[in-house]
Design a protein around this motif. Structure first.
Motif, PDB file in Angstrom:
ATOM      1  N   UNK A  35       0.836  -1.203   0.000  1.00 22.29           N
ATOM      2  CA  UNK A  35       0.000   0.000   0.000  1.00 22.29           C
ATOM      3  C   UNK A  35       0.873   1.256   0.000  1.00 22.29           C
ATOM      4  N   UNK A  36       1.975   1.231   0.750  1.00 22.78           N
ATOM      5  CA  UNK A  36       2.825   2.404   0.867  1.00 22.78           C
ATOM      6  C   UNK A  36       3.774   2.618  -0.296  1.00 22.78           C
ATOM      7  N   UNK A  37       3.754   1.715  -1.251  1.00 20.79           N
ATOM      8  CA  UNK A  37       4.658   1.815  -2.398  1.00 20.79           C
ATOM      9  C   UNK A  37       3.890   2.268  -3.631  1.00 20.79           C
ATOM     10  N   UNK A  38       4.292   3.388  -4.193  1.00 18.66           N
ATOM     11  CA  UNK A  38       3.625   3.920  -5.376  1.00 18.66           C
ATOM     12  C   UNK A  38       4.391   3.598  -6.643  1.00 18.66           C
ATOM     13  N   UNK A  39       3.686   3.540  -7.746  1.00 20.74           N
ATOM     14  CA  UNK A  39       4.322   3.181  -9.013  1.00 20.74           C
ATOM     15  C   UNK A  39       5.289   4.261  -9.472  1.00 20.74           C
ATOM     16  N   UNK A  40       5.010   5.530  -9.139  1.00 19.17           N
ATOM     17  CA  UNK A  40       5.941   6.606  -9.503  1.00 19.17           C
ATOM     18  C   UNK A  40       7.251   6.454  -8.727  1.00 19.17           C
ATOM     19  N   UNK A  57       4.828  -3.831 -17.677  1.00 16.12           N
ATOM     20  CA  UNK A  57       3.753  -4.271 -16.779  1.00 16.12           C
ATOM     21  C   UNK A  57       2.470  -3.512 -17.104  1.00 16.12           C
ATOM     22  N   UNK A  58       1.772  -3.908 -18.185  1.00  9.16           N
ATOM     23  CA  UNK A  58       0.536  -3.211 -18.568  1.00  9.16           C
ATOM     24  C   UNK A  58      -0.521  -3.226 -17.474  1.00  9.16           C
ATOM     25  N   UNK A  59      -0.410  -4.195 -16.556  1.00  8.99           N
ATOM     26  CA  UNK A  59      -1.362  -4.276 -15.451  1.00  8.99           C
ATOM     27  C   UNK A  59      -1.085  -3.294 -14.334  1.00  8.99           C
ATOM     28  N   UNK A  60      -0.055  -2.456 -14.491  1.00  4.41           N
ATOM     29  CA  UNK A  60       0.226  -1.426 -13.504  1.00  4.41           C
ATOM     30  C   UNK A  60       0.835  -1.950 -12.213  1.00  4.41           C
ATOM     31  N   UNK A  61       0.518  -1.280 -11.133  1.00  6.47           N
ATOM     32  CA  UNK A  61       1.152  -1.561  -9.840  1.00  6.47           C
ATOM     33  C   UNK A  61       0.958  -3.011  -9.397  1.00  6.47           C
ATOM     34  N   UNK A  62      -0.225  -3.562  -9.577  1.00 10.80           N
ATOM     35  CA  UNK A  62      -0.452  -4.945  -9.153  1.00 10.80           C
ATOM     36  C   UNK A  62       0.453  -5.901  -9.915  1.00 10.80           C
ATOM     37  N   UNK A  63       0.599  -5.687 -11.218  1.00 10.22           N
ATOM     38  CA  UNK A  63       1.449  -6.561 -12.029  1.00 10.22           C
ATOM     39  C   UNK A  63       2.907  -6.457 -11.603  1.00 10.22           C
ATOM     40  N   UNK A  64       3.362  -5.236 -11.302  1.00 11.08           N
ATOM     41  CA  UNK A  64       4.731  -5.051 -10.809  1.00 11.08           C
ATOM     42  C   UNK A  64       4.898  -5.785  -9.479  1.00 11.08           C
ATOM     43  N   UNK A  65       3.914  -5.655  -8.604  1.00  5.38           N
ATOM     44  CA  UNK A  65       3.988  -6.284  -7.286  1.00  5.38           C
ATOM     45  C   UNK A  65       4.040  -7.800  -7.397  1.00  5.38           C
ATOM     46  N   UNK A 121      -0.315  -9.594   4.032  1.00  8.67           N
ATOM     47  CA  UNK A 121      -1.127  -9.037   5.111  1.00  8.67           C
ATOM     48  C   UNK A 121      -1.937  -7.834   4.660  1.00  8.67           C
ATOM     49  N   UNK A 122      -1.418  -7.110   3.677  1.00  9.66           N
ATOM     50  CA  UNK A 122      -2.117  -5.909   3.207  1.00  9.66           C
ATOM     51  C   UNK A 122      -3.170  -6.195   2.150  1.00  9.66           C
ATOM     52  N   UNK A 123      -3.179  -7.411   1.628  1.00  5.89           N
ATOM     53  CA  UNK A 123      -4.114  -7.713   0.538  1.00  5.89           C
ATOM     54  C   UNK A 123      -5.034  -8.873   0.874  1.00  5.89           C
ATOM     55  N   UNK A 128      -6.834 -12.109  -5.108  1.00  6.86           N
ATOM     56  CA  UNK A 128      -6.107 -11.272  -6.047  1.00  6.86           C
ATOM     57  C   UNK A 128      -4.876 -12.009  -6.566  1.00  6.86           C
ATOM     58  N   UNK A 129      -4.290 -11.470  -7.614  1.00  2.00           N
ATOM     59  CA  UNK A 129      -3.059 -12.053  -8.147  1.00  2.00           C
ATOM     60  C   UNK A 129      -1.932 -11.945  -7.127  1.00  2.00           C
ATOM     61  N   UNK A 130      -1.962 -10.896  -6.325  1.00  2.00           N
ATOM     62  CA  UNK A 130      -0.935 -10.728  -5.296  1.00  2.00           C
ATOM     63  C   UNK A 130      -1.069 -11.829  -4.246  1.00  2.00           C
ATOM     64  N   UNK A 131      -2.292 -12.072  -3.790  1.00  2.00           N
ATOM     65  CA  UNK A 131      -2.516 -13.142  -2.812  1.00  2.00           C
ATOM     66  C   UNK A 131      -2.067 -14.484  -3.363  1.00  2.00           C
ATOM     67  N   UNK A 132      -2.371 -14.737  -4.625  1.00  2.00           N
ATOM     68  CA  UNK A 132      -1.989 -15.999  -5.253  1.00  2.00           C
ATOM     69  C   UNK A 132      -0.466 -16.140  -5.318  1.00  2.00           C
ATOM     70  N   UNK A 133       0.218 -15.049  -5.650  1.00  2.00           N
ATOM     71  CA  UNK A 133       1.682 -15.085  -5.708  1.00  2.00           C
ATOM     72  C   UNK A 133       2.279 -15.325  -4.323  1.00  2.00           C
ATOM     73  N   UNK A 134       1.693 -14.703  -3.303  1.00  2.00           N
ATOM     74  CA  UNK A 134       2.166 -14.908  -1.921  1.00  2.00           C
ATOM     75  C   UNK A 134       1.956 -16.359  -1.491  1.00  2.00           C
ATOM     76  N   UNK A 135       0.785 -16.882  -1.789  1.00  2.00           N
ATOM     77  CA  UNK A 135       0.476 -18.266  -1.412  1.00  2.00           C
ATOM     78  C   UNK A 135       1.421 -19.239  -2.107  1.00  2.00           C
TER      79      UNK A 135
END
Length: 201
Positions: A35-40, A57-65, A121-123, A128-135
């Motif tokens: 949450x505290x990390x911005x794409x800029x 990363x056409x999917x933006x911040x989530x894809x980068x994460x 913990x933040x998602x 989400x794709x982030x949760x799946x990657x963490x798992x």
């Protein structure tokens, strides 16, 4: 038309930019959360343009994460392989792993915790794709511990449950150590996990 050398140079440059973006994002998520990390900020610290970030990363911040979490997961997998392979006795290997985590966390000034845990913990609360990657990262780490235990003669059921226990305990201890700015939670957890593993001998 580009020559072969120019094409290779362009490809290397693009790959280098993508890698910088991923590594930078992983470090920022590790230190300040998703949450505290911005794409800029990611673009700026990776010495890349916003256009480059969205190109890779056409999917933006989530894809980068997601890419950053996969990178961090692979890094910790390499750490685990080395730590677990450093001793034949699995109890000694797991305790050694906890000690190394404690030392590295202290050396970072208590800021370089686990980026996978931070993002997870933040998602929470969504598929989400982030949760799946963490798992997936957590499953990979458990698999490495399970393989070590199986190779040391543990039964399949015991190896599976103990692997979950080891990774869960280390992750929780790392957060506790970070909050308290102390190596002790990880060192204590390492000793107790070693005692638990030895009780199966």
């Amino acid at each position: 038309m580009q020559t072969a050398a120019e094409t290779a140079a362009t490809t290397a440059s693009r790959t280098g930019t993508r890698d910088r973006i991923v590594v930078t994002a992983a470090r920022l998520i590790q230190r300040q959360g998703y949450v505290g990390t911005g794409i800029k900020q990611i673009a700026q610290e990776a010495r890349a343009t916003l256009g480059s970030v969205y190109h890779f990363f056409p999917g933006g911040k989530e894809a980068v994460a997601v890419a950053a979490i996969e990178h961090s997961g692979a890094e910790f997998s390499a750490f685990l392989r080395e730590a677990l392979g450093g001793a034949q006795d699995p109890a000694e290997a797991v305790e050694h792993c906890a000690v190394r985590l404690a030392e590295e966390l202290r050396a970072s000034g208590w800021v370089d915790g686990c980026p996978v845990t931070a993002a997870a913990l933040e998602t929470l609360g969504g598929e989400t794709r982030i949760q799946q990657a963490c798992a997936e990262a957590l499953r990979d780490w458990e698999a490495l511990v399970r393989e070590k235990l199986l190779g040391c003669g543990f039964t399949a059921d015991d190896a599976r449950e103990l692997a979950t226990t080891v990774i869960g305990a280390l992750e929780g201890a790392e957060v506790t150590a970070q909050v308290n700015r102390s190596e002790e939670p990880l060192r204590v957890t390492g000793r107790q996990l070693a005692r638990l593993l030895r009780s199966y001998a």
